[in-house]
Design a protein around this motif. Structure first.
Motif, PDB file in Angstrom:
ATOM      1  N   GLY A 185      28.292  58.211   1.606  1.00 53.38           N
ATOM      2  CA  GLY A 185      28.438  59.118   0.470  1.00 53.38           C
ATOM      3  C   GLY A 185      27.224  60.005   0.270  1.00 53.38           C
ATOM      4  N   ASN A 186      27.256  60.775  -0.802  1.00 52.96           N
ATOM      5  CA  ASN A 186      26.163  61.694  -1.126  1.00 52.96           C
ATOM      6  C   ASN A 186      25.014  60.959  -1.793  1.00 52.96           C
ATOM      7  N   LEU A 187      23.791  61.351  -1.448  1.00 50.40           N
ATOM      8  CA  LEU A 187      22.587  60.694  -1.947  1.00 50.40           C
ATOM      9  C   LEU A 187      21.974  61.485  -3.097  1.00 50.40           C
ATOM     10  N   PHE A 188      21.564  60.764  -4.155  1.00 49.34           N
ATOM     11  CA  PHE A 188      20.822  61.352  -5.272  1.00 49.34           C
ATOM     12  C   PHE A 188      19.489  60.613  -5.399  1.00 49.34           C
ATOM     13  N   VAL A 189      18.432  61.380  -5.646  1.00 47.34           N
ATOM     14  CA  VAL A 189      17.070  60.856  -5.725  1.00 47.34           C
ATOM     15  C   VAL A 189      16.530  61.110  -7.129  1.00 47.34           C
ATOM     16  N   VAL A 190      16.028  60.060  -7.785  1.00 45.48           N
ATOM     17  CA  VAL A 190      15.488  60.178  -9.141  1.00 45.48           C
ATOM     18  C   VAL A 190      13.990  59.933  -9.102  1.00 45.48           C
ATOM     19  N   LYS A 191      13.233  60.867  -9.676  1.00 44.62           N
ATOM     20  CA  LYS A 191      11.778  60.726  -9.816  1.00 44.62           C
ATOM     21  C   LYS A 191      11.388  61.218 -11.189  1.00 44.62           C
ATOM     22  N   ILE A 195      16.290  64.710 -11.193  1.00 44.55           N
ATOM     23  CA  ILE A 195      17.346  64.174 -10.339  1.00 44.55           C
ATOM     24  C   ILE A 195      17.657  65.224  -9.277  1.00 44.55           C
ATOM     25  N   LYS A 196      17.680  64.783  -8.038  1.00 42.97           N
ATOM     26  CA  LYS A 196      17.766  65.734  -6.923  1.00 42.97           C
ATOM     27  C   LYS A 196      18.815  65.286  -5.919  1.00 42.97           C
ATOM     28  N   THR A 197      19.511  66.254  -5.339  1.00 38.18           N
ATOM     29  CA  THR A 197      20.404  65.982  -4.220  1.00 38.18           C
ATOM     30  C   THR A 197      20.301  67.138  -3.233  1.00 38.18           C
ATOM     31  N   ALA A 198      20.665  66.878  -1.988  1.00 34.70           N
ATOM     32  CA  ALA A 198      20.560  67.910  -0.954  1.00 34.70           C
ATOM     33  C   ALA A 198      21.596  69.007  -1.183  1.00 34.70           C
ATOM     34  N   PRO A 199      21.250  70.260  -0.900  1.00 36.10           N
ATOM     35  CA  PRO A 199      22.234  71.343  -1.012  1.00 36.10           C
ATOM     36  C   PRO A 199      23.224  71.280   0.148  1.00 36.10           C
ATOM     37  N   VAL A 200      24.420  71.825  -0.061  1.00 38.43           N
ATOM     38  CA  VAL A 200      25.421  71.793   1.011  1.00 38.43           C
ATOM     39  C   VAL A 200      24.950  72.588   2.230  1.00 38.43           C
ATOM     40  N   THR A 201      24.045  73.540   2.025  1.00 37.86           N
ATOM     41  CA  THR A 201      23.523  74.309   3.164  1.00 37.86           C
ATOM     42  C   THR A 201      22.674  73.460   4.106  1.00 37.86           C
ATOM     43  N   ASP A 202      22.260  72.266   3.661  1.00 31.47           N
ATOM     44  CA  ASP A 202      21.527  71.348   4.538  1.00 31.47           C
ATOM     45  C   ASP A 202      22.466  70.503   5.402  1.00 31.47           C
ATOM     46  N   GLY A 203      23.794  70.571   5.126  1.00 32.82           N
ATOM     47  CA  GLY A 203      24.753  69.870   5.973  1.00 32.82           C
ATOM     48  C   GLY A 203      25.408  68.654   5.374  1.00 32.82           C
ATOM     49  N   CYS A 204      25.209  68.403   4.065  1.00 28.34           N
ATOM     50  CA  CYS A 204      25.847  67.232   3.463  1.00 28.34           C
ATOM     51  C   CYS A 204      27.330  67.495   3.209  1.00 28.34           C
ATOM     52  N   THR A 205      28.090  66.431   3.066  1.00 26.61           N
ATOM     53  CA  THR A 205      29.506  66.549   2.744  1.00 26.61           C
ATOM     54  C   THR A 205      29.653  67.081   1.327  1.00 26.61           C
ATOM     55  N   LYS A 237       8.594  57.373  -2.795  1.00 28.46           N
ATOM     56  CA  LYS A 237       7.972  57.756  -4.062  1.00 28.46           C
ATOM     57  C   LYS A 237       8.971  57.803  -5.208  1.00 28.46           C
ATOM     58  N   ALA A 238      10.254  57.697  -4.884  1.00 37.65           N
ATOM     59  CA  ALA A 238      11.306  57.817  -5.898  1.00 37.65           C
ATOM     60  C   ALA A 238      11.365  56.579  -6.783  1.00 37.65           C
ATOM     61  N   ASP A 239      11.875  56.761  -8.002  1.00 41.05           N
ATOM     62  CA  ASP A 239      12.118  55.637  -8.908  1.00 41.05           C
ATOM     63  C   ASP A 239      13.476  55.007  -8.634  1.00 41.05           C
ATOM     64  N   GLU A 240      14.391  55.834  -8.179  1.00 39.38           N
ATOM     65  CA  GLU A 240      15.774  55.377  -8.039  1.00 39.38           C
ATOM     66  C   GLU A 240      16.477  56.195  -6.966  1.00 39.38           C
ATOM     67  N   LEU A 241      17.295  55.532  -6.174  1.00 40.80           N
ATOM     68  CA  LEU A 241      18.183  56.188  -5.211  1.00 40.80           C
ATOM     69  C   LEU A 241      19.589  55.660  -5.461  1.00 40.80           C
ATOM     70  N   PHE A 242      20.557  56.552  -5.498  1.00 44.11           N
ATOM     71  CA  PHE A 242      21.934  56.068  -5.570  1.00 44.11           C
ATOM     72  C   PHE A 242      22.850  56.968  -4.758  1.00 44.11           C
ATOM     73  N   ILE A 243      23.967  56.377  -4.351  1.00 41.88           N
ATOM     74  CA  ILE A 243      24.938  57.025  -3.473  1.00 41.88           C
ATOM     75  C   ILE A 243      26.252  57.115  -4.226  1.00 41.88           C
ATOM     76  N   VAL A 244      26.933  58.240  -4.109  1.00 41.20           N
ATOM     77  CA  VAL A 244      28.211  58.408  -4.787  1.00 41.20           C
ATOM     78  C   VAL A 244      29.298  58.706  -3.766  1.00 41.20           C
ATOM     79  N   ASN A 245      30.433  58.025  -3.908  1.00 40.05           N
ATOM     80  CA  ASN A 245      31.603  58.351  -3.088  1.00 40.05           C
ATOM     81  C   ASN A 245      32.865  58.064  -3.886  1.00 40.05           C
ATOM     82  N   ASN A 246      33.981  58.597  -3.420  1.00 43.58           N
ATOM     83  CA  ASN A 246      35.211  58.604  -4.204  1.00 43.58           C
ATOM     84  C   ASN A 246      35.862  57.229  -4.318  1.00 43.58           C
ATOM     85  N   ILE A 247      35.481  56.297  -3.482  1.00 43.36           N
ATOM     86  CA  ILE A 247      36.113  54.981  -3.507  1.00 43.36           C
ATOM     87  C   ILE A 247      35.274  53.972  -4.292  1.00 43.36           C
TER      88      ILE A 247
END
Length: 285
Positions: A185-191, A195-205, A237-247
């Motif tokens: 799934g998609n990755l989110f980074v919390v610091k 809250i940050k996630t990669a842009p679709v231009t970097d190749g993420c779903t 260096k992040a405080d939190e990492l989480f992944i999101v997916n539809n299931i």
């Protein structure tokens, strides 16, 4: 039971031949959805994404392929006895040409499968979940990488690597060695308050759950949202990492290398994600 071009077939029925382009060439896209009590969560978003994916692959979209048609064909897979259960739906579309690179037939066929979900709405997975970078192969930062296509060999090989090394998931890199997503799934980074996630231009779903979570985070007054490239050095260096997916909903990463993570923000967001899901069902009534 599953739906093949509008016809309900028994499970394990043979319906594809040896020339199928989805099998031979990966010339297919899919959309995964959730159905609750006969209502499809985020139906319009999933429909528009599937249409966009088909256009990007230059598939011929039938005139009758409306959102209402998609809904009707999905619900064919769900019997009266299943209406009370949450269902995971996979809507596959493939091109009808033979298995070579000359496109003699640009029309499409589809099949729809379903299986029962344990939880009707999205949950927060708080089990031990250790991740590592997968560096054997990279995912290209192109529009094709944004699609859910049948070419998932990178995810398969990455999952085997994770299993061999006792990781629950791996993080994928693009050709510029930026972290773009997880296998799952998609990755989110919390610091701090960011809250940050990669842009679709970097190749993420470009998944629907990613889109919904971005909308939710953008409305939070206490946090700054960034859609920007993620360096591997940021992870520890992040405080939190989480992944999101539809299931699964939201999966909290508990460990990356020597760093262990909290899940306070993920806990806050799962309720808001479910509220958005309920709102989508209300609008569809």
């Amino acid at each position: 039971m599953f739906n093949f071009n509008g016809e309900l077939l028994e499970d394990n029925t043979s319906f594809l031949n040896e020339n199928n382009r989805g099998v031979q060439l990966g010339d297919a896209v899919f959309e995964e959805l959730r159905v609750l009590n006969g209502d499809i969560i985020f139906l319009e978003d999933h429909y528009l994404r599937l249409m966009s994916s088909m256009r990007i692959l230059r598939m011929e979209i039938p005139m009758n392929f409306t959102m209402e048609f998609m809904e009707k064909e999905i619900l064919k897979c769900i019997t009266e006895n299943d209406l009370k259960e949450a269902k995971q739906i996979k809507f596959n579309v493939f091109r009808n040409s033979q298995n070579d690179f000359s496109i003699s037939d640009n029309t499409i066929s589809y099949f729809i499968t379903s299986k029962t979900l344990k939880n009707p709405f999205f949950i927060l997975n708080e089990d031990s979940y250790e991740v590592e970078l997968f560096k054997d192969f990279y995912k290209n930062s192109s529009m094709l990488s944004n699609l859910d296509s049948n070419n998932k060999v990178l995810n398969v090989v990455g999952a085997i690597y994770a299993q061999e090394n006792d990781y629950q998931d791996c993080l994928l890199l693009n050709e510029r060695k930026q972290v773009i997503e997880a296998l799952n799934g998609n990755l989110f980074v919390v610091k701090g308050s960011q809250i940050k996630t990669a842009p679709v231009t970097d190749g993420c779903t470009n998944s629907i759950l990613r889109k919904k979570l971005v909308d939710i985070i953008n409305k939070l007054n206490d946090f700054e949202f960034l859609e920007d490239s993620i360096s591997p050095f940021e992870l520890q260096k992040a405080d939190e990492l989480f992944i999101v997916n539809n299931i699964d909903g939201i999966v909290s990463v508990t460990k990356y290398r020597k760093k262990k993570f909290v899940n306070a923000i993920a806990k806050n967001l799962i309720g808001k994600l479910n509220a958005a899901a309920r709102m989508s069902l209300t609008k569809s009534v």
